[in-house]
Write a protein that holds these residues in place. Structure first.
Motif, PDB file in Angstrom:
ATOM      1  N   ALA A 150      50.406  16.964  87.273  1.00 26.40           N
ATOM      2  CA  ALA A 150      51.406  17.775  87.597  1.00 26.40           C
ATOM      3  C   ALA A 150      52.693  16.914  88.470  1.00 26.40           C
ATOM      4  CB  ALA A 150      50.939  18.920  88.724  1.00 26.40           C
ATOM      5  N   VAL A 151      52.184  15.966  89.393  1.00 30.41           N
ATOM      6  CA  VAL A 151      53.223  15.102  89.788  1.00 30.41           C
ATOM      7  C   VAL A 151      53.649  14.502  88.804  1.00 30.41           C
ATOM      8  CG1 VAL A 151      53.530  13.176  91.431  1.00 30.41           C
ATOM      9  CG2 VAL A 151      51.557  15.095  91.870  1.00 30.41           C
ATOM     10  N   LEU A 153      54.502  15.086  85.845  1.00 29.40           N
ATOM     11  CA  LEU A 153      55.293  15.937  85.282  1.00 29.40           C
ATOM     12  C   LEU A 153      56.591  16.277  85.821  1.00 29.40           C
ATOM     13  CD1 LEU A 153      55.550  17.585  82.365  1.00 29.40           C
ATOM     14  CD2 LEU A 153      54.438  19.541  83.539  1.00 29.40           C
ATOM     15  N   TRP A 154      56.377  16.674  87.262  1.00 29.91           N
ATOM     16  CA  TRP A 154      57.617  16.904  88.054  1.00 29.91           C
ATOM     17  C   TRP A 154      58.466  15.793  88.182  1.00 29.91           C
ATOM     18  CZ3 TRP A 154      57.710  15.547  93.545  1.00 29.91           C
ATOM     19  CH2 TRP A 154      58.875  16.257  94.228  1.00 29.91           C
ATOM     20  N   LEU A 155      57.902  14.636  88.344  1.00 29.78           N
ATOM     21  CA  LEU A 155      58.750  13.345  88.512  1.00 29.78           C
ATOM     22  C   LEU A 155      59.413  12.880  87.229  1.00 29.78           C
ATOM     23  CD1 LEU A 155      56.523  11.431  91.096  1.00 29.78           C
ATOM     24  CD2 LEU A 155      58.644  12.659  91.634  1.00 29.78           C
ATOM     25  N   ASP A 156      58.570  12.889  86.227  1.00 31.05           N
ATOM     26  CA  ASP A 156      59.345  12.342  85.101  1.00 31.05           C
ATOM     27  C   ASP A 156      58.555  12.995  83.635  1.00 31.05           C
ATOM     28  OD1 ASP A 156      59.970  10.333  82.955  1.00 31.05           O
ATOM     29  OD2 ASP A 156      58.686   8.920  83.467  1.00 31.05           O
ATOM     30  N   PRO A 157      59.141  14.276  83.391  1.00 31.91           N
ATOM     31  CA  PRO A 157      58.805  15.141  82.537  1.00 31.91           C
ATOM     32  C   PRO A 157      58.745  14.510  81.121  1.00 31.91           C
ATOM     33  CG  PRO A 157      60.693  15.944  83.574  1.00 31.91           C
ATOM     34  CD  PRO A 157      60.511  14.789  84.151  1.00 31.91           C
TER      35      PRO A 157
END
Length: 159
Positions: A150-151, A153-157
């Protein structure tokens, strides 16, 4: 053999609290790991790519080191508490076995004396490592990869 037997939670109540507390501490440890890793990544990119000085990156450095130190404290606390919980689970299991033995007829006890001796010694002692080491790691392996994903995905989709 299953990695987890639900009867353990039902029969030995102290296991629930131990695993729950270990899972919460593991979550915080993982979050601190992510914070420290992101801070160190910012330090490296700010220093080498943006040519910032040590005084400019020192607040980020303090954040990273603080996160690592706090993570060490959280991991130590988790080790102490899971060890205590494992020892409590052993004590609870022995109490349960002794209660069940007291309800058993002497004739049956004589027939199963060797199995009972093994259960009361090696069998119950093995529970401590299972509760203090294996089950917390099972909980960590269940949710930490999802959190890290999740992190990311949030920082670098795109990745």
């Amino acid at each position: 053999m299953k990695p987890f037997d639900p009867r353990l939670f039902r029969d030995i109540q102290s296991v629930k609290g131990t695993i729950g507390f270990a899972a919460v501490l593991s979550f915080f440890s993982s979050a601190l790991y992510v914070v420290a890793s992101i801070a160190f990544a910012h330090i490296v990119t700010d220093t080498f790519l943006d040519h910032r000085t040590l005084s400019e990156v020192s607040p980020t450095f303090v954040l990273a080191v603080g996160a690592w130190v706090l993570r060490g404290f959280v991991n130590s606390l988790s080790d102490v508490e899971t060890r205590r919980g494992g020892l409590q689970a052993v004590a609870d299991a022995r109490r349960i076995v002794v209660e069940r033995i007291s309800e058993t007829s002497p004739r049956e006890l004589k027939m199963h004396a060797g199995a009972l001796q093994t259960l009361l010694t090696r069998g119950v002692d093995g529970l401590e490592i299972y509760v203090s080491r294996y089950l917390p790691q099972l909980a960590i392996a269940s949710f930490v990869p999802l959190g890290l994903g999740a992190v990311i995905l949030w920082l670098d989709p795109l990745s």
